[in-house]
Design an enzyme around this catalytic site. Structure first.
Site, PDB file in Angstrom:
ATOM      1  NE  ARG A  46      -2.844   0.433   3.404  1.00 11.58           N
ATOM      2  CZ  ARG A  46      -2.120   0.658   4.514  1.00 11.58           C
ATOM      3  NH1 ARG A  46      -1.400   1.761   4.624  1.00 11.58           N
ATOM      4  NH2 ARG A  46      -2.113  -0.213   5.492  1.00 11.58           N
ATOM      5  CE1 TYR A  98     -16.507  10.910 -16.030  1.00 10.48           C
ATOM      6  CE2 TYR A  98     -16.118  10.908 -13.675  1.00 10.48           C
ATOM      7  CZ  TYR A  98     -16.461  10.244 -14.825  1.00 10.48           C
ATOM      8  OH  TYR A  98     -16.761   8.906 -14.771  1.00 10.48           O
ATOM      9  CG  ASP A 170      -9.766  15.448 -15.107  1.00 11.86           C
ATOM     10  OD1 ASP A 170      -9.067  14.836 -15.939  1.00 11.86           O
ATOM     11  OD2 ASP A 170     -10.808  14.976 -14.608  1.00 11.86           O
ATOM     12  CE  LYS A 195     -12.801   7.360 -18.400  1.00 15.28           C
ATOM     13  NZ  LYS A 195     -13.154   8.645 -17.818  1.00 15.28           N
TER      14      LYS A 195
HETATM   15  C1  PLP Z   1     -13.612   9.078 -16.536  1.00 11.39           C
HETATM   16  C2  PLP Z   1     -13.185  10.396 -16.031  1.00 11.39           C
HETATM   17  C3  PLP Z   1     -12.914  10.593 -14.672  1.00 11.39           C
HETATM   18  C4  PLP Z   1     -13.097   9.489 -13.642  1.00 11.39           C
HETATM   19  O1  PLP Z   1     -12.193   8.442 -13.835  1.00 11.39           O
HETATM   20  P1  PLP Z   1     -12.487   6.921 -13.439  1.00 11.39           P
HETATM   21  O2  PLP Z   1     -11.237   6.229 -13.865  1.00 11.39           O
HETATM   22  O3  PLP Z   1     -13.702   6.496 -14.198  1.00 11.39           O
HETATM   23  O4  PLP Z   1     -12.716   6.887 -11.972  1.00 11.39           O
HETATM   24  C5  PLP Z   1     -12.466  11.832 -14.283  1.00 11.39           C
HETATM   25  N1  PLP Z   1     -12.318  12.849 -15.165  1.00 11.39           N
HETATM   26  C6  PLP Z   1     -12.589  12.700 -16.473  1.00 11.39           C
HETATM   27  C7  PLP Z   1     -12.403  13.848 -17.405  1.00 11.39           C
HETATM   28  C8  PLP Z   1     -13.040  11.475 -16.950  1.00 11.39           C
HETATM   29  O5  PLP Z   1     -13.317  11.330 -18.250  1.00 11.39           O
END
Ligand code: PLP
Length: 377
Positions: A46, A98, A170, A195
């Site tokens: 961890r 998001y 982000d 993604k």
């Molecule tokens: C999918 C997404 C998230 C969240 O990510 P997860 O891996 O699904 O928890 C956060 N920000 C953006 C822009 C996203 O497309």
């Protein structure tokens, strides 16, 4: 090192112990200590794991930061970063952020006394007006999801510095291949690595990169205390995906540009959002602060029924949540990714029932355009 070389040669390449070219998967929870407290850098997975560590160094170098951290999902990364704050602190966020980020701020972290205001961060005056006495950070998503609104990161980061606030970005949509927020003044970069970084719809993961030793110490403390860490298998899969990020992003983008130009001429499309088009209001700003426009396109077909008719006919666009994978995906934000946003808010933002979002894959673009054409007919 140039961008594509960096994707292959940055981070910890291979394994010193064996010469293995690929970082081994250290599927291990604990490590032998020679005496109490005397160990080779790892005591418990961890706290730290060599495979995860290799990924953390890699993402840090790709983003030009001080240190990287890998989490079990994008939301785990975002939530852990928010735990740098405390009761009574206030964070300003992009309004069409998001859906999961909106939800965790407005339904979970609010219960712990962390306050949030959602504003149009593409307007600097609006951001400045939202700063309160207890504001601690400005959280940006640019371009946004699903409306692809663009925020001037350098201008916001400058404002944040003047007011002693952190700038958090982000960077999921652009990836470090196209956009490097730390070079523009950001303090923390977040990713849903589920993604584009992973890129193959086979792993859920999140990453954070910080730009200072202080933030690194603080975030490692949260990561180890809260424990939302990424496992070694998934860390390895992400490193494997990142090696081809450059090739994939180039292809996503050139396909998206062709498709956007095609949709622009299409009678069935009422509104079109793609920052690579000169008509897009964020186009010039994107040219200034990124090296590409990405692979996400949103367009409005006028109604939920028309969106459903399109979905039913498409062959190569898979109806699914998520984005950034090799296969083309399509979604209806109002009923999927953004369903957790109250309807009045969605309407305010322009996330209508007829809005569809496509994540353009790396298939042959002619097939994709033919498919959209027959779907929209
Ligand atoms: C999918 C997404 C998230 C969240 O990510 P997860 O891996 O699904 O928890 C956060 N920000 C953006 C822009 C996203 O497309």
């Amino acid at each position: 090192m140039r961008a594509k070389t960096k994707l292959i040669h940055a981070g910890i390449v291979g394994d010193e112990a064996t010469g293995a070219v690929s970082t081994p998967i250290y599927q291990v929870s604990t490590y032998k200590q020679e005496a109490v407290g005397k160990f080779k850098g790892y005591e418990y997975s961890r706290t730290g794991n060599p495979t995860r560590h290799a990924l953390e160094v890699l993402i840090s170098e790709l983003e030009g930061g001080f240190a990287g951290f890998a989490f079990a999902s994008g939301m785990a990364a975002t939530s852990s970063v928010m735990m740098l704050f405390q009761k009574g602190d206030h964070v300003i966020l992009t309004d069409d952020v998001y859906g999961g980020t909106f939800r965790v701020m407005s339904k979970v972290l609010n219960r712990f006394g962390i306050e949030a205001t959602f504003v149009d961060t593409s307007d600097l005056a609006v951001v400045e007006a939202a700063v309160l006495e207890n504001t601690k950070a400005i959280f940006l998503e640019t371009p946004t999801n699903p409306l692809l609104k663009v925020t001037d990161m350098e201008a916001v980061a400058k404002l944040a510095k003047e007011k002693s606030l952190l700038t958090i970005v982000d960077n999921t949509f652009m990836t470090p291949y196209f956009q490097q927020p730390i070079a523009l003044g950001a303090d923390i970069v977040l990713h849903s690595a589920t993604k584009y970084l992973g890129g193959h719809s086979d792993v859920v993961a999140g990453l954070a990169v910080v730009n200072s030793e202080k933030l690194a110490t603080d975030l490692h403390f949260v990561q180890n205390s809260v424990g939302a860490v990424l496992g070694p298998q998934d860390s390895w899969l992400l490193m494997r995906g990142i090696k081809t990020l450059g090739l994939r992003m180039e292809e996503h983008q050139s396909n998206a540009q062709r498709i956007a130009e095609f949709l622009q001429e299409h009678k069935a499309v009422e509104k079109l959002y793609y920052p690579g088009l000169v008509q897009h209001p964020g186009h010039e700003l994107m040219k200034k602060q990124t090296t590409g426009f990405g692979g996400m396109i949103s367009f409005d077909v006028g109604s939920g029924e028309k969106a459903d008719a399109l979905l039913a006919k498409l062959r190569y666009f898979t109806l699914a949540e998520s984005l950034g994978a090799v296969e083309s995906l399509i979604s209806v934000p109002s009923r999927m990714t953004h369903a957790s946003i109250p309807i009045e808010r969605r309407q305010e933002l322009g996330i209508t029932d007829g809005l569809v979002r496509i994540s353009v894959g790396i298939e042959d673009v002619e097939d994709l355009m033919e498919d959209l054409d027959q779907g929209l007919a």
